[in-house]
Each structure stands twice: as structure tokens, then as C-alpha cells.
Write a protein that holds these residues in place. Structure first.
Motif, PDB file in Angstrom:
ATOM      1  N   GLU A 131       0.801  -1.159   0.038  1.00 44.95           N
ATOM      2  CA  GLU A 131       0.053   0.093  -0.067  1.00 44.95           C
ATOM      3  C   GLU A 131       0.846   1.238   0.024  1.00 44.95           C
ATOM      4  OE1 GLU A 131      -3.475  -0.338   2.494  1.00 44.95           O
ATOM      5  OE2 GLU A 131      -3.685   1.799   2.271  1.00 44.95           O
ATOM      6  N   ALA A 132       2.024   1.106   0.862  1.00 44.94           N
ATOM      7  CA  ALA A 132       2.799   2.364   0.842  1.00 44.94           C
ATOM      8  C   ALA A 132       3.366   2.678  -0.409  1.00 44.94           C
ATOM      9  CB  ALA A 132       3.919   1.916   1.848  1.00 44.94           C
ATOM     10  N   VAL A 133       3.559   1.660  -1.409  1.00 39.91           N
ATOM     11  CA  VAL A 133       4.262   2.198  -2.645  1.00 39.91           C
ATOM     12  C   VAL A 133       3.132   2.141  -3.807  1.00 39.91           C
ATOM     13  CG1 VAL A 133       6.397   1.125  -2.120  1.00 39.91           C
ATOM     14  CG2 VAL A 133       4.609  -0.149  -3.179  1.00 39.91           C
ATOM     15  N   GLY A 134       1.974   1.763  -3.384  1.00 41.74           N
ATOM     16  CA  GLY A 134       0.809   1.978  -4.190  1.00 41.74           C
ATOM     17  C   GLY A 134       0.766   0.890  -5.300  1.00 41.74           C
ATOM     18  N   MET A 135       1.031  -0.331  -4.814  1.00 40.79           N
ATOM     19  CA  MET A 135       1.061  -1.464  -5.664  1.00 40.79           C
ATOM     20  C   MET A 135      -0.008  -2.400  -5.123  1.00 40.79           C
ATOM     21  SD  MET A 135       3.109  -1.204  -8.323  1.00 40.79           S
ATOM     22  CE  MET A 135       3.543  -2.874  -8.619  1.00 40.79           C
ATOM     23  N   THR A 136      -0.833  -2.159  -4.593  1.00 41.92           N
ATOM     24  CA  THR A 136      -1.729  -3.123  -3.729  1.00 41.92           C
ATOM     25  C   THR A 136      -2.536  -3.784  -5.135  1.00 41.92           C
ATOM     26  OG1 THR A 136      -2.209  -1.753  -1.718  1.00 41.92           O
ATOM     27  CG2 THR A 136      -3.765  -3.524  -2.153  1.00 41.92           C
ATOM     28  N   GLY A 137      -2.815  -2.909  -6.201  1.00 37.08           N
ATOM     29  CA  GLY A 137      -3.718  -3.196  -7.134  1.00 37.08           C
ATOM     30  C   GLY A 137      -2.925  -4.210  -8.136  1.00 37.08           C
ATOM     31  N   CYS A 138      -1.738  -4.312  -8.019  1.00 36.62           N
ATOM     32  CA  CYS A 138      -0.776  -5.186  -8.884  1.00 36.62           C
ATOM     33  C   CYS A 138      -0.267  -6.402  -8.192  1.00 36.62           C
ATOM     34  CB  CYS A 138       0.395  -4.263  -9.327  1.00 36.62           C
ATOM     35  SG  CYS A 138       0.127  -2.803 -10.417  1.00 36.62           S
ATOM     36  N   ALA A 139      -0.635  -6.515  -6.872  1.00 39.72           N
ATOM     37  CA  ALA A 139      -0.053  -7.645  -5.986  1.00 39.72           C
ATOM     38  C   ALA A 139      -0.193  -9.101  -6.675  1.00 39.72           C
ATOM     39  CB  ALA A 139      -0.888  -7.527  -4.632  1.00 39.72           C
TER      40      ALA A 139
END
Lengths: 281, 207, 246, 281
Positions: A131-139
Motif C-alpha cells: 500500500e505504501a508504494v501504491g502497488m496493492t492493485g498489482c499484487a
């Protein structure tokens, strides 16, 4: 903005290092990194920036001198190194040398799993880091389908998940276009606001000037100077001497003062955008 | 050419798996030992596995003008050791089955035996023999790679002939049939692979 | 890799790989248990299930299966031909119609096996398969080799592709002799990269407090029990189909 | 400065291309490159810049439309491609993927050898190419001992040795520090003065603005605009819209005119350095 406190969290004292194949290492470097500061390590390619980082993380061990974390010299045994590396995170320049698993989520879990944390704690940290790097959607995407900028962010998440106090980034903006660069700097700004000490190696002077609190100049393995970024304009001579050029804003601002377009005194603008705002006022 | 999924009868599939198992186990032990002595070997062997996979996707021109893929057994055996090639080759074959539908799961044992055991060990033995016979380095490498390649396909032919003996001529006739298709057509490709491997080692020697 | 793409985008991607593996295994069992052309029944069922599950067009499915089908065509033809000594050229080749049922059985079994393999390969990303193998207690080194191989094969094939393109831009692939030479140089460069990249990875792992085997958080799959039960039911169905139609 | 002549040496006409894996390709691109011009191809990462270059060199073949060299459509058979590739040289972004030989001299000879030239001709060309990039002194060094910037120059020499008329460079300054960047631009200036047509893909707007005659903006495989670099200031809106930002000089110069520090009219400065000179006058 949080004020950095004076005592160094990480410090190099008279560190010298030579590679076995005689490629330039480090030569008597003494350098403290203040807690909560944002430092840039400037220097041309091959100046020793990466070597310095590998010392901060205990991957290389100085031939002479010592590295201190939190005031005490590094302990190079197994537990000491694990402790250190969980506190001092290192993001390499090339994401391909840091991503081990083709699954984003799995890869981010690598560090915390090595720390021997409980599963639920690892899971929590992974989600937080993503979440901190804004990659939750690409997990759930495979790493090889990500863009270069996204891979870089996964690397940062992988380090973040160990919850370090210091983060070292080697040329983090290299190869990124402006949009990706902006996204990355936003991530770093959030981390810094959260109290993280960040050190960035770069040869992009404009970026350095706009982003950092402190700057150090390294060339040929030697620390040439260390200064407050507010004093960037006074350092231009030295920077140019080492082939780094001058931040564009530091080139123009003094001229505008000289021509009485802008008042002298007061803090120098950190970027051309800031200078433009000053001109618009 | 790998034997496809389902092609071998159960008994043969199981038999070849049992035959391959000790080699893979021995290979794993060697690999484990190497990693224990030198932790960097973990990454090295992992990347070597990927390298072997990628190399086998290289499209190589053959002396006859057609195209084929190198087996990489000779190169791998000399670079990483023949014992390590059994687990490395095993993983590569599993990946080829799952990512390219090339080969299969029930035929994995048979394919490992030909590609990851017979091929590399032949290549390595030929290489050592050539060194012992004081043949020039290039000749040794060529023979190792070319013979490793050929013997791989001879083994495949043996495996198929054992599973499907000719109704009239039995195993021998069947072997001739399959060898005619898989091993003989492979000769020009084996020569290409031999030449390629020589070029690779010549280039490596200069770095 | 077309297979890969479907593995990541198909409808059953989030289903527990143990369930998909079980179904695939049942499919294989069914295919091998059928002693006649009955193997075609589970084979067709497997293909249908795969097409429904992945939503892939039949054309792509056939493209994925093409290399195996080529192998099957040549090998099956070989089975129909008999060789014996004699005649003016020393050997006589003749068609053996009596072998037809046997060849047909091998073909249906192979097609069924291929369908079972493709079911797993098209619905399950490699990472899930590795995670499944981890649950099945595969030796750790083997898992490490697989994890690294899967990650690095994309890195290396990109490097290989870039080098190949750069060589082509400088006419390195004009004519078979030059091509072979260029490929040799390319492979040598790639070989060097094996060492460089593995050292970089080693440093990368050290920096993340690794002390040996690669450890990752196991992925979680929703409704794992239910999907296992469904797979067992479906797989059992395949076996029953194969046995009943004998 | 040589005046570019109008007829295009290389031209794309309605070129569309799709990769088999559905990653974005090119979408109806029409683009002439004038003989003797210096063109920059702007665009964020993944915009299709490399894909466009691969079409100019005949490595990719358009799905629709055509590519013309010297007014005639490309001929994709073996001799046609050989001819084309010896005329249109392509320098890739990553030097490590295009230097394959052990020594510098050997690598530079790769292209001319493949052209089937006589040994002495190859030798002559290699020396000439090394001299053009200022690498004669390193000719016998192993490639892997060179610095990143030197490697880039060897890459250029390798293409130069084929004596092309057009040179395409993909992100040539990425990863270079300022000194190396300066050296590279000097090499390009010499080549351009010698009559070479140069096309450079970059996302560095400051560099583009300072160096080029013409600029094209590519995004998502589509050609968004094409303009004379003197008109850079008018294009800032569009550039920003595509996430490329604004050249810093184009940000400041209008403001200085507005504040009557500098006179309006006359050619706009191309770089902050030039702007600084104007301010010093």
C-alpha cells in the motif's frame, strides 16, 4: 516537515575498501547520516556510491575504518548482520537483481519471512508495504508483466516490509520517465514524513537539489564534500569540477538576484518550478 | 523432441522415473553440498536453470538449412558439472511441459533420463576423454556437444522402441524405425550444436 | 508464452492449485485406466472443461497443443509401419493394419494425457504450482531452482531477445554461417551473465536478510475445501466415465 | 550550421503494428525524417519509441502502412535488408545488450565484417569509427572494463563503422552522468556536422529542447504532434498532458519576458545555460 535531529543513525568512520580486482573502492570516507534526514550521495558513475551503500548494509566489510549504526560499530556475525539489514534497507539500481519470485506478493514477503516473523505478521507487513508504494492493485500480477517503474516500486516494498529505519536507494530514478519519477518521489516523501531516514545515490543534480536536505559528493572513492542543500549555490564550482554540472536553478537564481529581479537573502529556490513560482508572485 | 504426455504406457513411465530418481537424488546431493560450501551457488544454479531453459529456445540454423533448438547438454555439463545437470534439466523439462506443453508429467522421468542424464554424462565423459587423449580443446568440445546431443536422441529412440516393439522385428526393428526418425535426422543438428558450443567456448575464452 | 497468459487471466486462477492438480491427476488416471478408445471420453471432457474454465478459443488451444500433436503424428505413424530384413535394399517397410487399434489407443491416451496436462498448465500460474509442490514437501533446493528459474527465465530471455535484435541490426544474421557465429557469441554473453546476475541476486538476497533457502509467504486460496471437494467429484467422474465406457 | 534539405531520407507512412502479445505497438504513424536533420522522438516509457525505431531498421515489419527509405518502400528480402541496415544504423539503449565481443576493436568490426567487406577496408572503418567517438585509445581494452559512458560510445562506433546515412539512438543519455552526456553530445554534433541524419528517442525534455531541430511526440503508439523545436514554448500544454513535463527553460523564459527582464520577440533560448547567458549580457 519534520526537523532532523542531530545524532547520526548511521555513520562511516574513516572507511577504506579495495576490491580484489583493483577496481576503485573507498578511500578514507567519514560520513554521518542524520536520523530523519534526506541525503543525496552525488558523484559521477563509478565514484563508489554503490560500494558505500554495500558497506552501510554490511554486505561489504571495510578494509580499514568502521561503520556504526545507532552509535555502535557493526557486528558482522550472523545475528548482528540480520539485525542491521532489517534496520538498514537497500534498494538496488537494477530491479532484476532484487526480485526473486515472479509473484509480487511473494517477493515482498521474502524479507519478513527471513526475519522469522509469524505468518499473520508477515501478511500484515506485506499488505502495508504494498500500500505504501501504491502497488496493492498489482499484487497478483506476475513481476515480468510489470513496467520498469512498477518493478522499482515492488523492490521498495520488499525493503519496506522489513520496516527499516534507514533506506538506501541506488539511482532510484534511473530509467524512469517523469511520470514514474513523480510517483516514486511521492512514495519517498510519504516515507520521510513517517520518520524514515533516506539516502539516495544519484547523478541527477536537479533532482538532488529539489529533494534532499543534505548532499555529499563522492568521486574516486573519496568523499569530496558534504553540505546542506540550502548551500547548493555555493557548491557549484566544486560540483562542476567533478563533472556533475550545476543544478539549473542554481545557475539562474544568482543571476536574477544580480539583475535585481528577485531579492537577495532568503532561502534559495530548490527547483526551476519553485523559481518560476517566485517569479510569478 | 521430448516424449509427449500420455505416450508411454504406465509401466514404462514408472520404470523410467525410477531409473532417473537416483541420478536426480545424487545431483541434488551434489548441489546441496556445493551450496553449503559456497552460498552463492544457490543463485548460480538457479540462474543456470533459467539459462538452460532459455538456451533451448534458441533457434539454431542447421547445416541442412532447417532450424532446430540446441539441447544445451554439452554446454551445461562442462559449465555446471554433469551431476548438477540432472536436477537442473529436470526443472527445465518440468517447465517445458507446463509452460510450452512440450513433454509431459508422466513422461518426465523418461525425458529426464535421456536429456538430463544420458546427454550431460555422455558429453562430460567425451570431454574428459578428449582432454585425456590430448585432442585440441575445440575438437573435444565439439565431440562432447555433438555426441551428447546424438546420444540423447538415441536414448529417446530406445525408450520408444522398448515401449513399442515392432510386431514383426521386435525391439531392434522398432529401434531402427524410431532412430531413423529422431536420431538420424538429428545428426546435422548435432553437428550444428557442436559447432555452436565450440564458438561459445572460444568466445568465453576471450573474455 | 501463450500458456502463461491464460494461466494468469483464466476464471479459475484463484482456485486452490491443489484442487486443479487433483483434477488433472484424476484426468491422467482416467486416461490411463481406459483400455480402449474409451480414453477419448475423459479426454473430450478434459478439453471441454479447460475451454470453459479458461474461456480460451479452440484455435489458441490447438496452437498451444501443436508441438505435441506433431510429435504424436510422427510417432503414431511409426507404430503403423513395420520393418523387417529382406528385399533388395536389405529392409522391407510395410504398413501393418493390425496395429491400427494399438496405435489408436496410444493416440487417444496421449491426447487425453495432453488434455490433462493442459488443464493444469492453462489454469494454474507457475508460482501456484511451485507453492503446491512446496506443500507436497518437494526438496527445498529443487524449489529454489524452480523459483529462480521461473523469475530469471524472463529476464534472460529478454536479454537474449535484445542481443538478438542488436545483432540483426548489425547484420549478424545474414546467412546461416553468420547466424551460427552470432548465436555462439550471444550464448557466450548470456553465459557470462549467469555469473554476473547470480552474484547480484546473491547480494540482493543478503540485503534482505536471507541466510539460505528462499522463503516466501504461502499464497492463500479462498474456499479451498470446497474446490478440493469439487475437483475430487469431477475427477472421480472422469475415472468412472473411463471405466464405465470400457 | 548546415541547413537541412526538405526531402525526407526516411519516412513512415500510416504505419500500424501490433505485437502478438497485445502490448501496444504503433497506430497509424506517419512521419518523415528530413535529410540532415536532428529529430527527437519524445514520449513516456512504453509510448512506442523503440518499436518505431525497429521499423526504421527493418527489424519489425508494419502490419499496415509502409516505411520508405530515400523515397522507395523497404524491400524486406535479404539483400534489401542488408542494404537498409547498412544505411540506417540503430543504437540501442542498453550497451550491455549490443556489445558482444571481448575487445572494443573486435566489437566495432562486427557490422563491417557482416557486410562482407575486405579486411583492410574493415580495419580502416573500425579505426575511423573509433576516432569519431574518441575511443581510439581504448581500442584494445576488454569491453567489460569500460565505463558505462565509454560503452555507449563503443556502441555508436559499432554502428558508425557501417557508415550509415541515418543514425537512430534510443535513449542515448539514459544512465549517463553530465560529463559523459556532454561527451556524447559532442560526438553527435560532429556527426551531424558531417551530414548525418540523427534521430534520438528520449524523455529528457531539456536535452531535446537544447539539441534538436525537430520534435515528435509519441504516446500509446500514436504520433501526437510534430513541431519545429523553435516552437517548443507553444507546445508545453500538450507535453504536460502526456506526462512529459516542460523544458525548464520554457518554464522560465516566458515569465522573464512578462516581468520585462528579457525582451520579447527573437528566438527563444534552448537551454537554461543559454538563458543564463542572455541574463548575463
Amino acid at each position: 516537515m519534520r526537523q532532523p535531529t542531530p545524532e547520526p543513525i548511521l555513520e562511516l568512520r574513516n572507511v577504506s575498501f579495495r576490491y580484489p580486482d583493483a577496481s576503485p573502492g573507498l578511500d578514507d570516507c567519514s560520513l554521518p547520516f542524520r536520523r530523519g534526514s534526506r541525503t543525496v550521495l552525488l558523484g559521477p558513475n563509478g565514484a563508489g556510491k554503490t560500494t558505500l551503500f554495500l558497506h552501510c548494509n554490511g554486505i561489504l566489510r571495510p578494509c580499514r575504518g568502521q561503520v556504526l549504526f545507532d552509535g555502535s560499530p557493526l557486528d558482522y556475525d550472523r545475528t548482528g548482520l540480520r539485525e542491521l539489514r532489517s534496520r538498514v534497507g537497500l534498494v538496488f539500481q537494477n530491479p532484476d537483481s532484487q526480485l526473486f519470485s515472479a509473484s509480487v506478493r511473494e517477493d515482498v514477503s521474502f524479507g519478513p519471512m527471513n526475519l522469522g516473523l509469524a505468518r499473520h505478521e508477515v501478511r500484515k507487513r506485506v499488505e502495508r508495504a504494498l500500500e505504501a508504494v501504491g502497488m496493492t492493485g498489482c499484487a497478483d500480477k506476475p513481476v515480468h508483466n510489470l513496467s520498469y517503474g512498477q518493478k522499482k516500486r515492488v523492490c521498495i516494498a520488499g525493503v519496506l516490509a522489513m520496516e527499516p529505519q534507514v533506506m538506501l536507494l541506488d539511482e532510484p530514478t534511473a530509467g524512469l520517465d517523469l511520470r514514474m519519477q513523480g510517483e516514486l518521489l511521492e512514495v519517498l516523501a510519504r516515507l520521510h514524513a513517517g520518520g524514515m531516514t533516506i539516502v539516495m545515490a544519484t547523478h541527477d543534480l536537479d533532482l538532488a537539489c529539489a529533494w534532499a536536505d543534505e548532499a555529499c559528493l563522492l568521486d574516486n572513492g573519496r568523499l569530496m564534500t558534504r553540505f546542506d542543500v540550502d548551500h547548493f549555490p555555493q557548491q557549484t564550482g566544486l560540483l562542476e569540477q567533478h563533472g556533475l554540472g550545476v543544478p539549473q536553478v542554481a545557475l539562474l537564481h544568482p543571476l536574477l538576484i544580480k539583475r535585481n529581479v528577485l531579492p537577495s537573502g532568503g532561502p534559495a529556490p530548490r527547483s526551476c518550478a519553485e523559481l518560476a513560482r517566485m517569479l510569478e508572485e | 523432441m521430448h516424449i509427449m504426455e500420455g505416450f508411454l504406457p504406465v509401466k514404462h513411465a514408472v520404470g523410467w522415473s525410477i531409473a532417473s530418481a537416483p541420478f536426480v537424488a545424487y545431483g541434488l546431493r551434489t548441489v546441496n553440498k556445493r551450496i553449503k560450501e559456497n552460498p552463492e551457488q544457490r543463485m548460480l544454479l538457479g540462474v543456470a536453470t533459467a539459462f538452460t531453459f532459455v538456451l533451448s529456445a534458441l533457434k539454431m540454423p542447421s547445416v541442412t538449412g532447417s532450424c532446430s533448438h540446441p539441447t544445451g547438454t554439452g554446454l551445461g555439463a562442462v559449465l555446471f558439472g554433469p551431476a548438477a545437470m540432472a536436477p537442473i534439466g529436470g526443472v527445465v523439462l518440468l517447465f517445458q511441459a507446463l509452460l510450452l506443453a512440450h513433454g509431459g508429467l508422466t513422461t518426465l522421468g523418461a525425458n529426464i533420463f535421456s536429456m538430463a542424464i544420458v546427454g550431460p554424462f555422455t558429453a562430460f565423459a567425451v570431454y574428459r576423454l578428449a582432454r585425456a587423449a590430448r585432442l585440441p580443446f575445440g575438437v573435444g568440445i565439439f565431440l562432447a556437444a555433438a555426441l551428447g546431443d546424438i546420444l540423447t536422441y538415441v536414448t529417446t529412440s530406445v525408450q520408444l522402441a522398448l515401449a513399442f516393439p515392432d510386431p514383426a522385428g521386435g525391439f531392434a526393428a522398432s529401434f531402427v524405425k524410431f532412430a531413423g526418425i529422431f536420431a538420424v535426422t538429428q545428426i546435422p543438428l548435432a553437428i550444428s550444436e557442436g559447432l555452436l558450443t565450440v564458438i561459445v567456448f572460444n568466445a568465453l575464452a576471450r573474455f | 508464452m501463450l500458456l502463461e497468459r491464460y494461466a494468469y487471466t483464466n476464471r479459475w486462477r484463484r482456485v486452490d492449485p491443489a484442487a486443479k492438480g487433483l483434477f488433472s491427476l484424476c484426468g491422467l488416471t482416467a486416461v490411463f485406466m481406459a483400455t480402449g478408445p474409451a480414453a477419448a471420453v475423459p479426454a473430450v471432457a478434459l478439453v471441454a472443461t479447460t475451454l470453459v474454465g479458461t474461456g480460451m478459443p479452440l484455435k489458441s488451444y490447438l496452437r498451444v497443443a501443436a508441438p505435441a500433436l506433431l510429435f504424436l503424428a510422427t510417432s503414431a505413424l511409426t507404430l503403423l509401419v513395420s520393418l523387417r530384413p529382406g528385399g533388395p535394399s536389405g529392409i522391407v517397410l510395410s504398413l501393418v493394419p493390425a496395429e491400427l487399434p494399438h496405435a489408436a489407443l496410444v493416440c487417444t491416451r496421449s491426447l487425453g494425457g495432453l488434455a490433462a496436462l493442459l488443464f493444469l498448465a492453462l489454469t494454474t500460474p507457475m508460482n501456484d504450482i511451485i507453492a503446491l509442490l512446496r506443500r507436497l514437501k518437494t526438496p527445498e533446493v529443487l524449489l529454489d531452482l524452480m523459483t529462480l528459474c521461473y523469475r530469471m527465465l524472463f529476464v534472460l530471455s529478454e536479454a537474449m531477445h535484445d542481443m538478438h535484435t542488436a545483432q540483426a541490426a548489425r547484420l549478424g544474421h545474414a546467412g546461416p554461417r553468420r547466424t551460427l557465429r552470432s548465436l555462439g557469441i550471444l550464448a557466450a554473453n548470456l553465459t557470462m551473465q549467469v555469473w554476473q546476475r547470480s552474484l547480484a541476486l546473491h547480494h540482493g538476497a543478503l540485503a534482505r536478510t536471507s541466510d539460505g533457502p528462499l522463503r516466501f509467504l504461502e499464497p492463500e486460496y479462498p474456499h479451498s475445501r470446497a474446490s478440493l471437494a469439487t475437483a475430487a467429484l469431477g475427477g472421480g467422474g472422469l475415472i468412472v466415465l473411463a471405466v464405465v465406457t470400457i
